[in-house]
Design an enzyme around this catalytic site. Sequence first.
Site, PDB file in Angstrom:
ATOM      1  N   SER A   1      61.597  66.815  27.037  1.00 36.50           N
ATOM      2  CA  SER A   1      62.225  67.271  25.784  1.00 36.50           C
ATOM      3  C   SER A   1      63.110  66.170  25.245  1.00 36.50           C
ATOM      4  O   SER A   1      63.976  65.663  25.946  1.00 36.50           O
ATOM      5  CB  SER A   1      63.109  68.492  26.029  1.00 36.50           C
ATOM      6  OG  SER A   1      62.361  69.582  26.458  1.00 36.50           O
TER       7      SER A   1
ATOM      8  N   GLU B   1      69.087  59.832  28.056  1.00 34.04           N
ATOM      9  CA  GLU B   1      70.199  58.895  27.897  1.00 34.04           C
ATOM     10  C   GLU B   1      69.669  57.501  27.554  1.00 34.04           C
ATOM     11  O   GLU B   1      68.687  57.047  28.147  1.00 34.04           O
ATOM     12  CB  GLU B   1      70.969  58.851  29.219  1.00 34.04           C
ATOM     13  CG  GLU B   1      72.294  58.178  29.128  1.00 34.04           C
ATOM     14  CD  GLU B   1      72.988  58.107  30.484  1.00 34.04           C
ATOM     15  OE1 GLU B   1      73.967  57.352  30.598  1.00 34.04           O
ATOM     16  OE2 GLU B   1      72.528  58.778  31.437  1.00 34.04           O
TER      17      GLU B   1
ATOM     18  N   ARG C   1      72.364  71.752  30.008  1.00 31.43           N
ATOM     19  CA  ARG C   1      71.849  70.382  30.004  1.00 31.43           C
ATOM     20  C   ARG C   1      72.948  69.312  30.076  1.00 31.43           C
ATOM     21  O   ARG C   1      72.774  68.203  29.575  1.00 31.43           O
ATOM     22  CB  ARG C   1      71.028  70.110  28.749  1.00 31.43           C
ATOM     23  CG  ARG C   1      69.662  70.715  28.790  1.00 31.43           C
ATOM     24  CD  ARG C   1      68.869  70.115  29.941  1.00 31.43           C
ATOM     25  NE  ARG C   1      67.448  70.348  29.763  1.00 31.43           N
ATOM     26  CZ  ARG C   1      66.834  71.441  30.223  1.00 31.43           C
ATOM     27  NH1 ARG C   1      67.499  72.361  30.873  1.00 31.43           N
ATOM     28  NH2 ARG C   1      65.533  71.572  30.023  1.00 31.43           N
TER      29      ARG C   1
HETATM   30  N1  EPU Z   1      58.282  76.249  20.056  1.00 30.20           N
HETATM   31  C1  EPU Z   1      57.748  75.844  18.861  1.00 30.20           C
HETATM   32  N2  EPU Z   1      56.883  74.814  18.860  1.00 30.20           N
HETATM   33  C2  EPU Z   1      56.514  74.166  19.995  1.00 30.20           C
HETATM   34  C3  EPU Z   1      57.034  74.590  21.224  1.00 30.20           C
HETATM   35  C4  EPU Z   1      57.926  75.633  21.226  1.00 30.20           C
HETATM   36  O1  EPU Z   1      58.061  76.402  17.834  1.00 30.20           O
HETATM   37  O2  EPU Z   1      55.732  73.188  19.875  1.00 30.20           O
HETATM   38  C5  EPU Z   1      59.300  77.322  20.066  1.00 30.20           C
HETATM   39  C6  EPU Z   1      58.742  78.662  20.352  1.00 30.20           C
HETATM   40  O3  EPU Z   1      59.459  79.614  19.600  1.00 30.20           O
HETATM   41  C7  EPU Z   1      59.044  78.860  21.829  1.00 30.20           C
HETATM   42  C8  EPU Z   1      60.363  78.140  21.947  1.00 30.20           C
HETATM   43  O4  EPU Z   1      60.251  77.056  21.056  1.00 30.20           O
HETATM   44  O5  EPU Z   1      59.154  80.186  22.178  1.00 30.20           O
HETATM   45  C9  EPU Z   1      60.693  77.656  23.330  1.00 30.20           C
HETATM   46  O6  EPU Z   1      59.707  76.783  23.799  1.00 30.20           O
HETATM   47  P1  EPU Z   1      59.606  76.466  25.360  1.00 30.20           P
HETATM   48  O7  EPU Z   1      59.575  77.727  26.145  1.00 30.20           O
HETATM   49  O8  EPU Z   1      58.519  75.472  25.535  1.00 30.20           O
HETATM   50  O9  EPU Z   1      61.012  75.850  25.709  1.00 30.20           O
HETATM   51  P2  EPU Z   1      61.951  74.737  25.048  1.00 30.20           P
HETATM   52  O10 EPU Z   1      63.249  75.399  24.780  1.00 30.20           O
HETATM   53  O11 EPU Z   1      61.307  74.003  23.950  1.00 30.20           O
HETATM   54  C10 EPU Z   1      63.033  74.166  27.324  1.00 30.20           C
HETATM   55  C11 EPU Z   1      63.405  72.927  28.054  1.00 30.20           C
HETATM   56  C12 EPU Z   1      62.197  72.350  28.794  1.00 30.20           C
HETATM   57  C13 EPU Z   1      61.673  73.422  29.734  1.00 30.20           C
HETATM   58  C14 EPU Z   1      61.294  74.654  28.908  1.00 30.20           C
HETATM   59  C15 EPU Z   1      60.818  75.806  29.759  1.00 30.20           C
HETATM   60  C16 EPU Z   1      65.252  72.029  26.763  1.00 30.20           C
HETATM   61  C17 EPU Z   1      65.727  70.979  25.828  1.00 30.20           C
HETATM   62  N3  EPU Z   1      63.958  71.974  27.134  1.00 30.20           N
HETATM   63  O12 EPU Z   1      62.144  73.769  26.293  1.00 30.20           O
HETATM   64  O13 EPU Z   1      62.642  71.271  29.553  1.00 30.20           O
HETATM   65  O14 EPU Z   1      60.572  72.961  30.470  1.00 30.20           O
HETATM   66  O15 EPU Z   1      62.462  75.116  28.191  1.00 30.20           O
HETATM   67  O16 EPU Z   1      61.868  76.452  30.354  1.00 30.20           O
HETATM   68  O17 EPU Z   1      66.037  72.862  27.173  1.00 30.20           O
HETATM   69  C18 EPU Z   1      62.912  68.914  29.488  1.00 30.20           C
HETATM   70  O18 EPU Z   1      64.123  69.133  29.424  1.00 30.20           O
HETATM   71  O19 EPU Z   1      62.436  67.749  29.559  1.00 30.20           O
HETATM   72  C19 EPU Z   1      62.019  70.040  29.457  1.00 30.20           C
HETATM   73  C20 EPU Z   1      60.708  69.911  29.355  1.00 30.20           C
END
Ligand code: EPU
Length: 347
Positions: free
Chosen positions: A244, A344, A169
Amino acid sequence: MNVLNNVALADYTTMHLGGTAAHLAEITNHNELLSALAWADQQQLPVIMIGGGSNIYWKDEGFQGLVLVNRIMKYEDFREDFAEDDTNHYITAGAGENWDSVVERTVKAGLTGIECLSLVPGTVGATPVQNVGAYGQEIAQTLVSVEAYDRQTKQFTTIPTVDCGFGYRTSRFKVGPDKGRFFIMAVTLHLTKGNPMPPFYQTLQNYLDERSKVDYTPQTIRDAVIAIRTSKLPDVNLVSNCGSFFANPVVESSVFDELQLQYPTIPKWPQEDGQIKVPAAWLVENAGFKDVHDAETGMATWPTQALVFVNEHARTTANLEKFKQKVQAAVKQKFGIVLVQEPEILP
Ligand code: EPU
């Protein structure tokens, strides 16, 4: 060049908050950029460039300078200086193009490489800045080069991927001494003809398995990603948000072990260097911010993805900042982790 004066910046971020810009202009080509910069130079005005506004938000004070909105459109299928063959294909896309439209176009052409980045909001030019990633792909993996205007040398230049300083990121365009130095004009991507190959990101694989889908094509993967995203994430065109709000923190394994003793269900993604990435969404949710609608600030967390902050009826960026601090403080207090924000703040 059409320069607008006293423009509400809230219309130029999907969070819909912020003060006023003294001047704003849309640019659609290199010459317009040069004349806009000359105009700003004459009046000694600072300049900021933005794309779709989906990963930025504005301070309430606004900006006493010139905001340039990048609307440079282009989609070229072939660059002579790259060899094409049966598997390799290159495209160059203008920074002002809508990112998902470009993904759609490559997928329709049967190309693999960015299908998992379907439905990521914003423009092409924004993707290298935060090294956009989702469902196991990140732009750094397919990017060949970034075409940019270098404000230091006052020249257009081509920056190869190795010189972009990519990390999770992040990039040279986002942090460090070169932040703000380059205006991104276009990106060139290396895609492949043929189908995507497993293993896929767990959430994606589960979705495919549950539906017994085994025909892995760019289109089937795009369709799956769109279905997953739409079920979990709000549409920026309908709900004010910036995706995010925090990056997923990476901690030392010793720090993680301590946490796991106290919170046995804490999820983890071990990294190659031995550190552990922890889902920020889990931390936010378990610090008491699952589906929270904060009356004081008008901010909320999205019910199915706690990492997404939603502006329900906040009126100022100060409200958002206050909500952000509440969440950060709760996570810090409970887990000892300082969450770092992803979008940002401008200027
Ligand atoms: N989870 C929770 N609660 C929630 C959602 C998720 O506990 O409400 C936990 C779960 O354990 C889940 C894990 O978080 O397995 C990961 O969740 P998710 O797969 O939704 O991914 P994320 O890491 O929260 C990242 C990116 C997203 C991207 C998704 C899918 C970042 C900061 N965010 O989210 O990117 O769409 O993976 O690959 O890396 C963005 O940057 O705007 C964005 C949406």
